[in-house]
Design a protein around this motif. Structure first.
Motif, PDB file in Angstrom:
ATOM      1  N   LEU A  36       0.046   4.027   0.093  1.00  9.46           N
ATOM      2  CA  LEU A  36       0.664   2.957  -0.719  1.00  9.46           C
ATOM      3  C   LEU A  36       1.760   2.202   0.015  1.00  9.46           C
ATOM      4  O   LEU A  36       2.087   2.281   1.050  1.00  9.46           O
ATOM      5  CB  LEU A  36       1.244   3.548  -2.003  1.00  9.46           C
ATOM      6  CG  LEU A  36       0.231   4.262  -2.881  1.00  9.46           C
ATOM      7  CD1 LEU A  36       0.903   4.804  -4.136  1.00  9.46           C
ATOM      8  CD2 LEU A  36      -0.937   3.346  -3.265  1.00  9.46           C
ATOM      9  N   TRP A  80      -2.110  -1.405   7.092  1.00 16.27           N
ATOM     10  CA  TRP A  80      -2.403  -1.071   5.694  1.00 16.27           C
ATOM     11  C   TRP A  80      -3.885  -1.254   5.403  1.00 16.27           C
ATOM     12  O   TRP A  80      -4.524  -0.401   4.785  1.00 16.27           O
ATOM     13  CB  TRP A  80      -1.561  -1.973   4.799  1.00 16.27           C
ATOM     14  CG  TRP A  80      -1.215  -1.382   3.459  1.00 16.27           C
ATOM     15  CD1 TRP A  80      -1.062  -0.070   3.140  1.00 16.27           C
ATOM     16  CD2 TRP A  80      -0.942  -2.115   2.257  1.00 16.27           C
ATOM     17  NE1 TRP A  80      -0.694   0.059   1.835  1.00 16.27           N
ATOM     18  CE2 TRP A  80      -0.614  -1.179   1.265  1.00 16.27           C
ATOM     19  CE3 TRP A  80      -0.919  -3.468   1.943  1.00 16.27           C
ATOM     20  CZ2 TRP A  80      -0.276  -1.556  -0.045  1.00 16.27           C
ATOM     21  CZ3 TRP A  80      -0.584  -3.847   0.653  1.00 16.27           C
ATOM     22  CH2 TRP A  80      -0.272  -2.901  -0.326  1.00 16.27           C
ATOM     23  N   SER A 119       8.261   3.325   8.053  1.00 20.18           N
ATOM     24  CA  SER A 119       7.073   3.325   7.199  1.00 20.18           C
ATOM     25  C   SER A 119       6.129   4.466   7.544  1.00 20.18           C
ATOM     26  O   SER A 119       5.470   5.031   6.662  1.00 20.18           O
ATOM     27  CB  SER A 119       6.341   1.986   7.304  1.00 20.18           C
ATOM     28  OG  SER A 119       5.607   1.873   8.503  1.00 20.18           O
ATOM     29  N   LYS A 159       4.612   5.062   3.740  1.00 18.35           N
ATOM     30  CA  LYS A 159       4.507   3.951   2.799  1.00 18.35           C
ATOM     31  C   LYS A 159       4.444   2.647   3.587  1.00 18.35           C
ATOM     32  O   LYS A 159       5.163   2.465   4.566  1.00 18.35           O
ATOM     33  CB  LYS A 159       5.721   3.891   1.860  1.00 18.35           C
ATOM     34  CG  LYS A 159       5.962   5.154   1.039  1.00 18.35           C
ATOM     35  CD  LYS A 159       4.919   5.341  -0.036  1.00 18.35           C
ATOM     36  CE  LYS A 159       5.239   6.575  -0.887  1.00 18.35           C
ATOM     37  NZ  LYS A 159       4.163   6.848  -1.863  1.00 18.35           N
ATOM     38  N   LYS A 160       3.576   1.743   3.153  1.00 19.74           N
ATOM     39  CA  LYS A 160       3.453   0.451   3.830  1.00 19.74           C
ATOM     40  C   LYS A 160       3.746  -0.720   2.898  1.00 19.74           C
ATOM     41  O   LYS A 160       4.388  -1.691   3.280  1.00 19.74           O
ATOM     42  CB  LYS A 160       2.034   0.292   4.412  1.00 19.74           C
ATOM     43  CG  LYS A 160       1.628   1.388   5.392  1.00 19.74           C
ATOM     44  CD  LYS A 160       2.433   1.330   6.658  1.00 19.74           C
ATOM     45  CE  LYS A 160       2.036   2.416   7.640  1.00 19.74           C
ATOM     46  NZ  LYS A 160       2.504   3.759   7.266  1.00 19.74           N
ATOM     47  N   GLY A 161       3.274  -0.643   1.649  1.00 24.28           N
ATOM     48  CA  GLY A 161       3.423  -1.741   0.701  1.00 24.28           C
ATOM     49  C   GLY A 161       4.853  -2.238   0.520  1.00 24.28           C
ATOM     50  O   GLY A 161       5.091  -3.457   0.571  1.00 24.28           O
ATOM     51  N   TRP A 173      -0.941  -2.996  -4.053  1.00 24.33           N
ATOM     52  CA  TRP A 173      -0.123  -1.791  -4.173  1.00 24.33           C
ATOM     53  C   TRP A 173      -0.394  -1.098  -5.512  1.00 24.33           C
ATOM     54  O   TRP A 173      -0.641   0.103  -5.577  1.00 24.33           O
ATOM     55  CB  TRP A 173       1.348  -2.178  -4.043  1.00 24.33           C
ATOM     56  CG  TRP A 173       2.322  -1.050  -3.894  1.00 24.33           C
ATOM     57  CD1 TRP A 173       2.029   0.274  -3.676  1.00 24.33           C
ATOM     58  CD2 TRP A 173       3.747  -1.134  -3.933  1.00 24.33           C
ATOM     59  NE1 TRP A 173       3.189   1.006  -3.581  1.00 24.33           N
ATOM     60  CE2 TRP A 173       4.248   0.162  -3.737  1.00 24.33           C
ATOM     61  CE3 TRP A 173       4.630  -2.199  -4.117  1.00 24.33           C
ATOM     62  CZ2 TRP A 173       5.622   0.428  -3.717  1.00 24.33           C
ATOM     63  CZ3 TRP A 173       5.990  -1.934  -4.101  1.00 24.33           C
ATOM     64  CH2 TRP A 173       6.475  -0.632  -3.904  1.00 24.33           C
ATOM     65  N   TRP A 174      -0.371  -1.896  -6.583  1.00 26.32           N
ATOM     66  CA  TRP A 174      -0.610  -1.345  -7.928  1.00 26.32           C
ATOM     67  C   TRP A 174      -2.034  -0.802  -8.047  1.00 26.32           C
ATOM     68  O   TRP A 174      -2.243   0.303  -8.572  1.00 26.32           O
ATOM     69  CB  TRP A 174      -0.381  -2.431  -8.978  1.00 26.32           C
ATOM     70  CG  TRP A 174      -0.856  -1.999 -10.349  1.00 26.32           C
ATOM     71  CD1 TRP A 174      -0.210  -1.195 -11.233  1.00 26.32           C
ATOM     72  CD2 TRP A 174      -2.117  -2.345 -10.952  1.00 26.32           C
ATOM     73  NE1 TRP A 174      -0.986  -1.002 -12.355  1.00 26.32           N
ATOM     74  CE2 TRP A 174      -2.162  -1.703 -12.210  1.00 26.32           C
ATOM     75  CE3 TRP A 174      -3.204  -3.124 -10.559  1.00 26.32           C
ATOM     76  CZ2 TRP A 174      -3.242  -1.822 -13.079  1.00 26.32           C
ATOM     77  CZ3 TRP A 174      -4.285  -3.237 -11.412  1.00 26.32           C
ATOM     78  CH2 TRP A 174      -4.301  -2.597 -12.655  1.00 26.32           C
TER      79      TRP A 174
END
Length: 508
Positions: free
Chosen positions: A508, A402, A348, A353-355, A463-464
């Motif tokens: 994200l 996050w 990650s 990226k984490k989500g 995330w979105w």
């Protein structure tokens, strides 16, 4: 690309080309750049920076790992103590055991937010060291408990002490950049999974070899693990460093002045030097919908994790193993989590990226609970416990990361994490009441599954939303660029406008 030091030295507007995680190319003043992670974060580091990172990794990470090891060792001891005769000797029924388990979280909830907020007021080595010594002492005291009331009070005091060590993630955020935190967090938090294995092995050893002594096995367990915590607290008190911007004379026994100056410069990637408690940031956090999405997500993860730490040996015993062998087999799920957690964190950080990893971990944990709800064979149920522990521990670490790297303003970050942890512990109190009906624990597993599905929904929404906000900020900057104007945020820090800053980009 210009480096942070080049921009710092020039004092003029420069052309900066941003990566996806930062924003669109634009001429901006110096102070609009400082908290960003430029694309050359993965470029070769200077000898000074390599030396600084090595020292941090050899001091801060092992001490943080020790903190989590003894914290969760003591937390897991209550579940192991039950199988070593605690409930039988003190004549505790199922409701009394559940009450004692949940009192831990009452103490934790009361002190969680204050513990995070005072991190910039009291030196971290004092907070962490004193807290560990305190809850270790209380656990030692519980080895002498003779009745239900004593267990209740000491469980609450242990929870209060442990609330003060959960700020370790906030503390390390002032030493590491955004793309360096997840792997370090996974390394030191993975000792929480290791503590489950150690606790099981210690309990197994005590149950096998210390049954005919002056003390009962559960008393030896609490005394030994409590003394380990006290010794560890003294070590943390002596060695854990102050924050870089609060070191006397800009140095300490390990770090030179040059290294501390570099540490402060690196910290500006998403911090402001000299930041302190700001009440307006508390209000901003309360108004931010992301605060509550993180809270509901952490509620599901935390509730499941807490019930696993207390009831995992009981789950495994009800698969058909003896109480003693259940202690031994409880090592397996924690060992799986110990491998999976740092692996996911490493990847990650590499891809920034984490989500996806958080949502993936939640899905795996959900699959585990679904298997436990079926009449699957013992081997499948053991695999399910591995899915649950690996998924939950991966989620809890990456959720902390996050939240931390996507929340601007130190007080806002601390308050947001405090709220998320309060939610987790409040729901953990409820979770301890749900596992009353062995051997299949259908009620408890069903409710855990429902909350994990809700946590997955909140993670997907976060995330979105953050992806939408990143694109919106890009569009706004393009509009300003087309008019040859500089956005008003260019002269402001994250302490003033938080993660809403036009040049801040969510990971994200």
């Amino acid at each position: 690309m210009a480096s942070g030091s080049d921009i710092e030295a020039s004092g003029k507007e420069v052309e900066v080309v941003y990566s996806e995680n930062v924003g669109v190319g634009k001429s901006i003043p110096v102070n609009a750049y400082r908290f960003q992670d430029p694309e050359d974060d993965n470029a070769p580091k200077s000898a000074l920076e390599k030396r600084l990172l090595l020292k941090q990794d050899l001091l801060i990470v092992p001490l943080a790992a020790l903190i989590y090891l003894v914290t969760y060792l003591d937390r897991n001891s209550f579940g192991n103590g039950k199988l070593l005769g605690l409930t039988k000797e003190l004549h505790l029924d199922a409701n009394q055991y559940a009450d004692a388990a949940q009192l831990f979280y009452v103490g934790y909830v009361v002190f969680m937010i204050p513990a995070n907020i005072i991190l910039r007021t009291i030196e971290p080595y004092i907070i962490f060291g004193a807290a560990i010594i305190s809850f270790g002492t209380f656990l030692c005291g519980m080895s002498a408990a003779k009745n239900f009331a004593t267990v209740l009070v000491l469980r609450m005091l242990i929870g209060a002490g442990q609330a003060f060590v959960q700020g370790i993630g906030m503390s390390t955020s002032l030493w590491y950049k955004r793309r360096e935190i997840a792997l370090r967090g996974a390394i030191y938090y993975s000792t929480a999974t290791l503590s489950g294995a150690f606790s099981g092995l210690i309990a197994y050893g005590i149950g096998k070899n210390m049954t005919n002594t002056s003390r009962s096995p559960w008393q030896w367990l609490f005394l030994i693990e409590g003394l380990i915590a006290v010794g560890s607290g003294i070590l943390v008190l002596a060695l854990f460093p102050p924050f870089p911007d609060k070191m006397k004379n800009g140095e300490n026994w390990l770090f030179t002045k040059e290294e501390i100056e570099l540490a402060k410069e690196r910290s500006k990637s998403f911090n402001t030097e000299g930041s302190k408690f700001e009440f307006h940031q508390v209000i901003a956090a309360i108004k931010d919908p992301k605060t509550w999405a993180y809270a509901f997500m952490n509620a599901g993860i935390g509730m499941c994790l807490s019930t696993v730490s207390i009831f995992l040996p009981s789950f495994i015993a009800d698969f058909g193993y003896t109480d003693l062998n259940a202690q031994l087999f409880s090592v397996i799920p924690y060992a799986c989590a110990f491998v999976i957690l740092p692996s996911c964190a490493f990847i990650s950080d590499k891809i920034n990226k984490k989500g996806p990893f958080i949502i993936g971990g939640l899905v795996f944990a959900c699959i585990g609970y679904i298997i436990l709800l079926t009449t699957a064979p013992v081997g499948a149920k053991m695999m399910a416990t591995c899915f649950i522990t690996s998924g939950l521990y991966t989620c809890i670490v990456l959720t902390v990361t996050w939240l931390g790297i996507n929340t601007g303003g130190f007080t806002k970050r601390g308050f947001t994490w405090g709220v998320a942890e309060v939610f987790a512990q409040v729901f953990s109190i409820m979770g301890t009441k749900l596992y009353k009906y062995p051997p299949r624990y259908l009620q408890g597993h069903s409710i855990m599954l429902a909350f994990l599905l809700f946590a997955t929904l909140n993670g997907a929404l976060l995330w979105w939303w953050m992806a939408y906000c990143n694109k919106k900020k890009d569009r706004i900057l393009e509009e300003y660029a087309s008019r040859n104007e500089v956005h008003p945020h260019a002269e402001k820090s994250l302490e003033e406008v938080y993660d809403y800053h036009i040049y801040f980009r969510y990971t994200l």
